[in-house]
Design an enzyme around this catalytic site. Structure first.
Site, PDB file in Angstrom:
ATOM      1  N   GLU A 137       0.796  -1.254  -0.112  1.00  0.00           N
ATOM      2  CA  GLU A 137       0.230  -0.336  -0.187  1.00  0.00           C
ATOM      3  C   GLU A 137       0.530   1.347   0.003  1.00  0.00           C
ATOM      4  O   GLU A 137       0.144   2.162   0.846  1.00  0.00           O
ATOM      5  CB  GLU A 137      -0.879   0.573   1.187  1.00  0.00           C
ATOM      6  CG  GLU A 137      -1.991  -1.052   1.047  1.00  0.00           C
ATOM      7  CD  GLU A 137      -2.950  -1.404   2.490  1.00  0.00           C
ATOM      8  OE1 GLU A 137      -2.939  -0.653   2.987  1.00  0.00           O
ATOM      9  OE2 GLU A 137      -3.445  -2.127   2.449  1.00  0.00           O
ATOM     10  N   GLU A 244      -6.301 -10.402  -0.618  1.00  0.00           N
ATOM     11  CA  GLU A 244      -7.392 -10.310   0.053  1.00  0.00           C
ATOM     12  C   GLU A 244      -8.778 -10.321   0.010  1.00  0.00           C
ATOM     13  O   GLU A 244      -9.814  -8.891   0.300  1.00  0.00           O
ATOM     14  CB  GLU A 244      -7.231  -9.019   1.163  1.00  0.00           C
ATOM     15  CG  GLU A 244      -5.239  -8.899   1.202  1.00  0.00           C
ATOM     16  CD  GLU A 244      -5.182  -7.585   2.285  1.00  0.00           C
ATOM     17  OE1 GLU A 244      -5.730  -6.841   2.736  1.00  0.00           O
ATOM     18  OE2 GLU A 244      -3.767  -7.234   2.223  1.00  0.00           O
TER      19      GLU A 244
HETATM   20  O1  9MR Z   1      -7.692  -7.064   8.958  1.00  0.00           O
HETATM   21  C1  9MR Z   1      -6.621  -6.335   9.691  1.00  0.00           C
HETATM   22  C2  9MR Z   1      -7.094  -6.303  10.751  1.00  0.00           C
HETATM   23  O2  9MR Z   1      -7.850  -6.808  11.360  1.00  0.00           O
HETATM   24  C3  9MR Z   1      -6.487  -4.629  10.970  1.00  0.00           C
HETATM   25  O3  9MR Z   1      -7.485  -4.317  12.610  1.00  0.00           O
HETATM   26  C4  9MR Z   1      -6.201  -3.847  10.320  1.00  0.00           C
HETATM   27  C5  9MR Z   1      -5.424  -2.767  10.803  1.00  0.00           C
HETATM   28  O4  9MR Z   1      -4.993  -1.628   9.807  1.00  0.00           O
HETATM   29  O5  9MR Z   1      -5.379  -4.634   8.891  1.00  0.00           O
HETATM   30  C6  9MR Z   1      -7.053  -5.815   8.274  1.00  0.00           C
HETATM   31  O6  9MR Z   1      -6.066  -5.794   7.336  1.00  0.00           O
HETATM   32  C7  9MR Z   1      -6.117  -5.012   6.589  1.00  0.00           C
HETATM   33  C8  9MR Z   1      -3.964  -5.542   5.335  1.00  0.00           C
HETATM   34  O7  9MR Z   1      -3.303  -5.827   6.416  1.00  0.00           O
HETATM   35  C9  9MR Z   1      -4.246  -5.156   4.517  1.00  0.00           C
HETATM   36  N1  9MR Z   1      -4.862  -4.218   3.636  1.00  0.00           N
HETATM   37  C10 9MR Z   1      -5.846  -4.140   4.167  1.00  0.00           C
HETATM   38  C11 9MR Z   1      -7.025  -4.796   5.385  1.00  0.00           C
HETATM   39  C12 9MR Z   1      -8.010  -4.555   5.912  1.00  0.00           C
HETATM   40  O8  9MR Z   1      -8.110  -3.444   6.512  1.00  0.00           O
END
Ligand code: 9MR
Length: 338
Positions: A137, A244
């Site tokens: 990202e 994802e």
């Molecule tokens: O699913 C993840 C969530 O539990 C966390 O709180 C969050 C923190 O930023 O990250 C989420 O996963 C993310 C992933 O690592 C990167 N792409 C976006 C995902 C959804 O936010």
């Protein structure tokens, strides 16, 4: 959870000739969803447990217990595992960027810390993890600017991206290394991701794949944009993975909070959406090596809190009781026809 023996076809078998089928997991879901995960999926990703802040909270402290438990789950069930993620602007601790006085460190210090982190983490899991999201990202969502502002960029300039790939490649030359991002099918961001990855390839950076996060919903992105994004990334000659995937029931700006169950017409729309999406994914199976959902069943999804607090969502192929939803049935019917 129903303890009945399952009789439905396994997702991983339905797509065995096409790509791996993965799910993001966490220490809770490897317990609560173990039966579902082991039946349908042949790959996992740690939802949070391998992120910088999770494994490396202090400079001299690594914390691997939860990540190790997830890797052990993959081994127990003979699953592959993706690593997520080495460089990100989120879920990274401040110590990485600061000296003892709280001032930003210089580039050399940041690189030394990054190299040490990557060496430690990637080496630890080299027998478990076949692919890493090395950089996550970094592209700016809107406008002409290529990269989003971050401490990485501020301290090191754009070169931190290629450095991360080089360090990961040195730590595990067998690992498949990915650039991973969301809104990857929106034309403006797609073109920027393409531009970044192309420039990495031109510099000789060891990058092997593009991760399309695919946080999609019933309405967006348009199927033509999904196809165009796949074609554009594939034209770089790299492998692609959906990393994802989820299909939210709500448009991104829809704030409705009235639903406590998914209505039949939305389940039907979701079934059509999944059918059409997977038809495209199968068309590009020679480029796509894995499709990973960001969860497995509707009892747990990060979308229950985002972007509308306290609202439940139902983005997956399996319901809150881990039973097949209309979307799953549609994929079964389609694969029977194929
Ligand atoms: O699913 C993840 C969530 O539990 C966390 O709180 C969050 C923190 O930023 O990250 C989420 O996963 C993310 C992933 O690592 C990167 N792409 C976006 C995902 C959804 O936010």
């Amino acid at each position: 959870m129903s303890m009945n023996r399952r009789s439905e076809p396994r997702l991983k078998d339905m797509f065995a000739q096409d790509f791996l089928i993965g799910a993001a997991v966490n220490p809770r879901t490897i317990v609560t969803q173990e039966e579902l995960l082991s039946y349908h999926f042949n790959s996992i990703t740690a939802e949070n447990e391998m992120k910088f802040v999770s494994v490396h909270p202090l400079e001299d402290t690594y914390a691997f217990a939860e990540a190790d438990a997830l890797a052990a789950f993959a081994r127990k069930h003979g699953m592959k595992m993706r690593g997520h993620t080495l460089v990100w602007h989120n879920q990274t601790t401040d110590w990485l960027f600061e000296d003892k006085n709280g001032q930003l460190v210089d580039k050399a210090t940041l690189y030394a810390r990054l190299k040490s982190h990557i060496d430690t983490v990637v080496t630890r899991y080299q027998d478990d993890i076949y692919a890493w999201d090395v950089v996550n990202e970094v592209i700016a969502d809107e406008g002409e600017e290529l990269l989003r502002p971050s401490k990485w960029l501020e301290i090191a300039g754009t070169e931190f991206i290629s450095k991360a790939f080089e360090y990961a490649h040195e730590a595990d030359p067998k690992a498949q290394l990915f650039y991973n991002d969301y809104n990857e099918s929106h034309p403006n961001k797609r073109d920027k991701i393409y531009k970044l990855v192309k420039s990495l390839l031109e510099q000789g950076t060891p990058i092997h794949g593009v991760g399309l996060q695919a946080h999609w919903n019933l309405y967006d992105p348009h199927l033509d944009d999904i196809r165009a994004a796949i074609e554009k990334y594939a034209s770089l000659g790299l492998q692609l993975q959906l990393t994802e995937l989820d299909v939210s029931m709500f448009a991104f700006d829809d704030k409705r909070k009235d639903l406590t169950q998914p209505p039949a017409e939305l389940l039907e729309q979701q079934a059509e959406r999944y059918e059409k999406m997977f038809a495209i994914l199968k068309e590009y199976r020679e480029h796509i090596t894995a499709v990973t959902f960001w969860g497995a069943a509707d009892d747990y999804t990060w979308l229950d809190h985002f972007p509308v607090r306290g609202r439940k969502n139902w983005p997956f192929l399996f319901d809150e009781l881990h039973q097949p939803k209309p979307a799953f049935e549609r994929l079964v019917q389609r694969s029977a026809k194929a």
